[in-house]
Design a protein around this motif. Structure first.
Motif, PDB file in Angstrom:
ATOM      1  N   HIS A  51       0.932  -1.240  -0.053  1.00 13.72           N
ATOM      2  CA  HIS A  51       0.079  -0.037  -0.020  1.00 13.72           C
ATOM      3  C   HIS A  51       0.698   1.244   0.009  1.00 13.72           C
ATOM      4  O   HIS A  51       0.593   2.072  -0.691  1.00 13.72           O
ATOM      5  N   VAL A  52       2.033   1.246   0.811  1.00 17.63           N
ATOM      6  CA  VAL A  52       3.041   2.535   0.881  1.00 17.63           C
ATOM      7  C   VAL A  52       3.473   2.720  -0.285  1.00 17.63           C
ATOM      8  O   VAL A  52       3.820   3.819  -1.041  1.00 17.63           O
ATOM      9  N   SER A  53       4.249   1.774  -0.931  1.00 17.25           N
ATOM     10  CA  SER A  53       4.764   1.701  -1.969  1.00 17.25           C
ATOM     11  C   SER A  53       3.795   2.337  -3.271  1.00 17.25           C
ATOM     12  O   SER A  53       4.616   2.928  -4.232  1.00 17.25           O
ATOM     13  N   LEU A  59       1.991   9.144  -5.993  1.00 23.42           N
ATOM     14  CA  LEU A  59       2.710  10.409  -5.679  1.00 23.42           C
ATOM     15  C   LEU A  59       3.590  10.920  -6.813  1.00 23.42           C
ATOM     16  O   LEU A  59       3.422  11.827  -7.516  1.00 23.42           O
ATOM     17  N   LEU A  60       4.132  10.105  -7.398  1.00 26.08           N
ATOM     18  CA  LEU A  60       5.416  10.518  -8.386  1.00 26.08           C
ATOM     19  C   LEU A  60       4.575  10.779  -9.594  1.00 26.08           C
ATOM     20  O   LEU A  60       4.678  11.698 -10.524  1.00 26.08           O
ATOM     21  N   LEU A  61       3.458   9.809 -10.024  1.00 26.32           N
ATOM     22  CA  LEU A  61       2.759   9.869 -11.129  1.00 26.32           C
ATOM     23  C   LEU A  61       1.818  11.254 -11.181  1.00 26.32           C
ATOM     24  O   LEU A  61       1.821  11.987 -12.130  1.00 26.32           O
ATOM     25  N   PRO A 117      11.637   5.782   7.589  1.00 28.89           N
ATOM     26  CA  PRO A 117      11.316   6.308   6.306  1.00 28.89           C
ATOM     27  C   PRO A 117       9.999   5.442   5.664  1.00 28.89           C
ATOM     28  O   PRO A 117       9.963   4.429   5.935  1.00 28.89           O
ATOM     29  N   ALA A 118       9.296   6.228   4.779  1.00 29.15           N
ATOM     30  CA  ALA A 118       8.271   5.368   3.852  1.00 29.15           C
ATOM     31  C   ALA A 118       9.216   4.911   2.549  1.00 29.15           C
ATOM     32  O   ALA A 118       9.975   5.517   2.129  1.00 29.15           O
ATOM     33  N   SER A 119       9.187   3.674   2.375  1.00 29.26           N
ATOM     34  CA  SER A 119       9.912   2.808   1.544  1.00 29.26           C
ATOM     35  C   SER A 119       9.036   2.570   0.182  1.00 29.26           C
ATOM     36  O   SER A 119       7.882   1.998   0.321  1.00 29.26           O
ATOM     37  N   ILE A 124      13.695   3.005  -2.941  1.00 26.68           N
ATOM     38  CA  ILE A 124      13.885   4.283  -2.646  1.00 26.68           C
ATOM     39  C   ILE A 124      13.146   4.926  -1.299  1.00 26.68           C
ATOM     40  O   ILE A 124      12.058   4.333  -1.159  1.00 26.68           O
ATOM     41  N   HIS A 125      13.706   5.359  -0.496  1.00 23.59           N
ATOM     42  CA  HIS A 125      13.093   5.511   0.861  1.00 23.59           C
ATOM     43  C   HIS A 125      13.106   7.260   0.946  1.00 23.59           C
ATOM     44  O   HIS A 125      13.748   8.188   0.914  1.00 23.59           O
TER      45      HIS A 125
END
Length: 196
Positions: A51-53, A59-61, A117-119, A124-125
């Motif tokens: 879910h986090v990944s 977010l990047l999209l 950190p969110a991973s 990428i962290h």
């Protein structure tokens, strides 16, 4: 054609739109599924990590979508679109963007509340910017849940409006987001880009 033009959307805009939509609905479904898991379930830890990944990919999209929209002109409105229709479409778009960013931000704050950190798939962290206390984590969780429901409801209404345009009004609103414009003749391409 990759880029947007006056006649319609290009391939990249269409891909970004549909991948974002699929990710949003998958994340929502996964979030609902995770709430029913117990500690001994195999997905108790796998689910949140996925879910986090996927949330970070979204977010990047979304960032790419905003940059892409800034460097591309919007296609010309269809002749049957009233000013009210165009205003509503704009409001829904901005509302969806705002809701998505708030849900991502609240998810990030929940994820990093313990100082980790969110991973993104352990590749990428995303560092911890601030840590929430227990009460604020609960508030962030409530915001995350309620606004995720809001996204799904607004997105469903958005999809319903597109279907009404396609089957009732019978214009090209939905088709423009399904089929990229073809390569324009050189003269038309220069005209749409404003080049002499």
């Amino acid at each position: 054609m990759l880029k947007d033009a006056a006649a319609g959307y290009g391939l990249l805009t269409i891909i970004l739109h549909w991948v974002s939509a699929l990710l949003i609905f998958f994340l929502f479904g996964l979030g609902i599924y995770m709430t029913g898991l117990d500690y001994y379930s195999e997905w108790y830890h796998k689910g949140p990590a996925l879910h986090v990944s996927l949330g970070l990919i979204l977010l990047l999209l979304m960032i790419v979508r905003i940059i892409w929209r800034m460097v591309n002109k919007n296609p010309t409105a269809l002749p049957n679109h009233s000013r009210t229709t165009l205003l509503l479409a704009k409001l829904v778009k901005y509302l969806l963007y705002g809701l998505v960013f708030i849900v991502i931000a609240s998810g990030y704050l929940i994820t990093t509340a313990e100082g980790k950190p969110a991973s993104l798939f352990d590749v990428i962290h995303f560092p911890v910017i601030t840590q929430l206390g227990a009460d604020n984590v609960d508030r962030a969780g409530l915001i995350h849940e309620l606004l995720a429901w809001a996204i799904v409801i607004v997105a469903a209404l958005h999809a319903l409006a597109a279907l009404v345009h396609h089957f009732v009004i019978r214009d090209r609103t939905l088709v423009r987001m399904l089929k990229p414009i073809k390569k324009l003749p050189v003269a038309d391409e220069q005209a749409s880009s404003g080049n002499p």
